[in-house]
Design an enzyme around this catalytic site. Sequence first.
Site, PDB file in Angstrom:
ATOM      1  N   GLU A 100       1.287  -1.203  -0.316  1.00 19.61           N
ATOM      2  CA  GLU A 100      -0.093  -0.139   0.094  1.00 19.61           C
ATOM      3  C   GLU A 100       0.998   1.424   0.050  1.00 19.61           C
ATOM      4  O   GLU A 100       2.043   1.286   0.838  1.00 19.61           O
ATOM      5  CB  GLU A 100      -1.115   0.396   1.203  1.00 19.61           C
ATOM      6  CG  GLU A 100      -0.184  -0.611   2.813  1.00 19.61           C
ATOM      7  CD  GLU A 100      -1.465  -0.445   3.632  1.00 19.61           C
ATOM      8  OE1 GLU A 100      -1.822  -0.066   3.798  1.00 19.61           O
ATOM      9  OE2 GLU A 100      -1.221  -1.902   4.099  1.00 19.61           O
ATOM     10  N   CYS A 113       3.432   8.402   0.134  1.00 22.89           N
ATOM     11  CA  CYS A 113       4.074   7.654   1.126  1.00 22.89           C
ATOM     12  C   CYS A 113       4.178   5.761   0.151  1.00 22.89           C
ATOM     13  O   CYS A 113       3.181   5.387   0.035  1.00 22.89           O
ATOM     14  CB  CYS A 113       3.451   7.633   1.904  1.00 22.89           C
ATOM     15  SG  CYS A 113       3.886   6.189   3.824  1.00 22.89           S
ATOM     16  N   CYS A 120       6.812  -6.698   7.489  1.00 23.80           N
ATOM     17  CA  CYS A 120       8.585  -5.789   8.675  1.00 23.80           C
ATOM     18  C   CYS A 120       8.810  -6.133   8.984  1.00 23.80           C
ATOM     19  O   CYS A 120       8.335  -7.617  10.246  1.00 23.80           O
ATOM     20  CB  CYS A 120       8.379  -4.613   8.963  1.00 23.80           C
ATOM     21  SG  CYS A 120       9.692  -3.473   9.696  1.00 23.80           S
ATOM     22  N   CYS A 124       7.268  -3.261  15.555  1.00 22.37           N
ATOM     23  CA  CYS A 124       7.129  -2.264  16.931  1.00 22.37           C
ATOM     24  C   CYS A 124       5.936  -2.222  17.195  1.00 22.37           C
ATOM     25  O   CYS A 124       4.655  -3.644  16.445  1.00 22.37           O
ATOM     26  CB  CYS A 124       7.036  -0.880  16.263  1.00 22.37           C
ATOM     27  SG  CYS A 124       9.097  -0.791  15.452  1.00 22.37           S
ATOM     28  N   CYS A 127       2.667  -1.396  15.213  1.00 22.12           N
ATOM     29  CA  CYS A 127       2.603  -0.656  14.249  1.00 22.12           C
ATOM     30  C   CYS A 127       2.097  -2.575  13.264  1.00 22.12           C
ATOM     31  O   CYS A 127       2.603  -3.411  14.071  1.00 22.12           O
ATOM     32  CB  CYS A 127       4.315  -1.055  13.616  1.00 22.12           C
ATOM     33  SG  CYS A 127       4.102  -0.128  11.657  1.00 22.12           S
ATOM     34  N   CYS A 345      -0.518   2.282   8.870  1.00 21.99           N
ATOM     35  CA  CYS A 345       0.653   1.307   7.549  1.00 21.99           C
ATOM     36  C   CYS A 345       0.668  -0.028   8.154  1.00 21.99           C
ATOM     37  O   CYS A 345       0.166  -0.791   9.868  1.00 21.99           O
ATOM     38  CB  CYS A 345       2.149   1.760   8.942  1.00 21.99           C
ATOM     39  SG  CYS A 345       3.396   1.787   7.826  1.00 21.99           S
TER      40      CYS A 345
END
Length: 379
Positions: A100, A113, A120, A124, A127, A345
């Site tokens: 995205e 962005c 990932c 975190c 996130c 995100c």
Amino acid sequence: MKGDATAAGVREKAKSPLLGLGEREIAALVPSAPSYTARQIRAFCFAGRDIDGMTSLSKTLRASLKEDYVANPVSVMRVYVSRDGSKKYLFSLLDGNLIEGVFMPHDYGNTLCVSTQIGCRMHCAFCASGADGLVRDLHFSEILGQVVAVNAAEGGSVKERAVTNIVLMGSGEPLDNYDNVMRFLDEVTAADGLNVSERNISLSTSGLADKMKRFADSGRKVTLSVSLHSPFDEERSKLMPVNRRYNIAAVTDAARYYFKHTGRRVIFEYTLIAGVNDSDDCAEKLKELTKGFPAHINLIRLNPSGTSLKRPTADAAKEFMLKLNAMGVSATVRHSFGEDIEGACGQLRRRVSAELAAEDKESARVHTEDRKGSKFTTA
Ligand code: SAH
């Protein structure tokens, strides 16, 4: 026919992207074509044309290219339009993976962005991108492809781009996919690429200190944003496990190094979480950490979906900002995506991937524009 997907569901053979290949690399793929053809193909790719649309090439050449290549490996799958004109793009890749990007119109231009990885590794606490770990790195053409696809979809050309600014703040840790991100930066800034100025590009990192220094040494002058989120190691390690590898001292040392070697002011991103990192002690410690060094702190109110962490009110965020300002620390509150599940995100990709799996969707190449109300909002 070779490379032809049929309705019967014959799998399309894996194709390679042409986007971002250098003239010489393209020339090697079309050895019998005239010498200027490679330059034309490269330019067509940046202009967002597919191979069929490269009409100045002979039909035979186009047909033979199409057997093994696509221009852009990124296709726009859905567009979610917000009330304020921002748009969330959902893209599909050649292997069916989804990523995205967010397009944000401003007075001074338009920012896109982009994502740098699928998922990932950083995990975190707040996130969504890291919730399922890393799926894979994006190839540089897949990062570039997001910019090219949105530029074309928004009516831009190479000369007059709709996408004027780029932030590497979507899913993924850019410095964990270092080589592809560097090649992306080189191609997107190339005079015969998209010619975007390095000054209009920001790269956001969770603080991989050694790569931050390597990036500084590389001579590129993009803006570096560093996700700090807490000035105390114990707390930062809870929010960002990467802090156990690169603690605050290492990260701020690398940020100073970046400034010293590039002359670019470093931005610290600070996601405000009510009762966690918004105390007076935090403000004092932030002042200490940023002393004698032209840093700026970007305060972002947490998008709390999927966690038990709490988003502070707009007033509380402003109060924290004013506290920092009163101590001489440069800080602003950034407009952030709202509390809706699609906002942060990685969340849209996760939801749609789950939906597609449930529906056993066979095609990810549908371009629909959903204008029914906003799927995400800006605060
Ligand atoms: N991996 C990079 C870039 C991607 S995230 C990094 O860590 O910087 C971009 C920014 O959004 C980071 O500062 C990240 O911590 C922040 N972010 C992610 N999820 C968020 C959420 N739910 N609410 C607020 N900020 C979030």
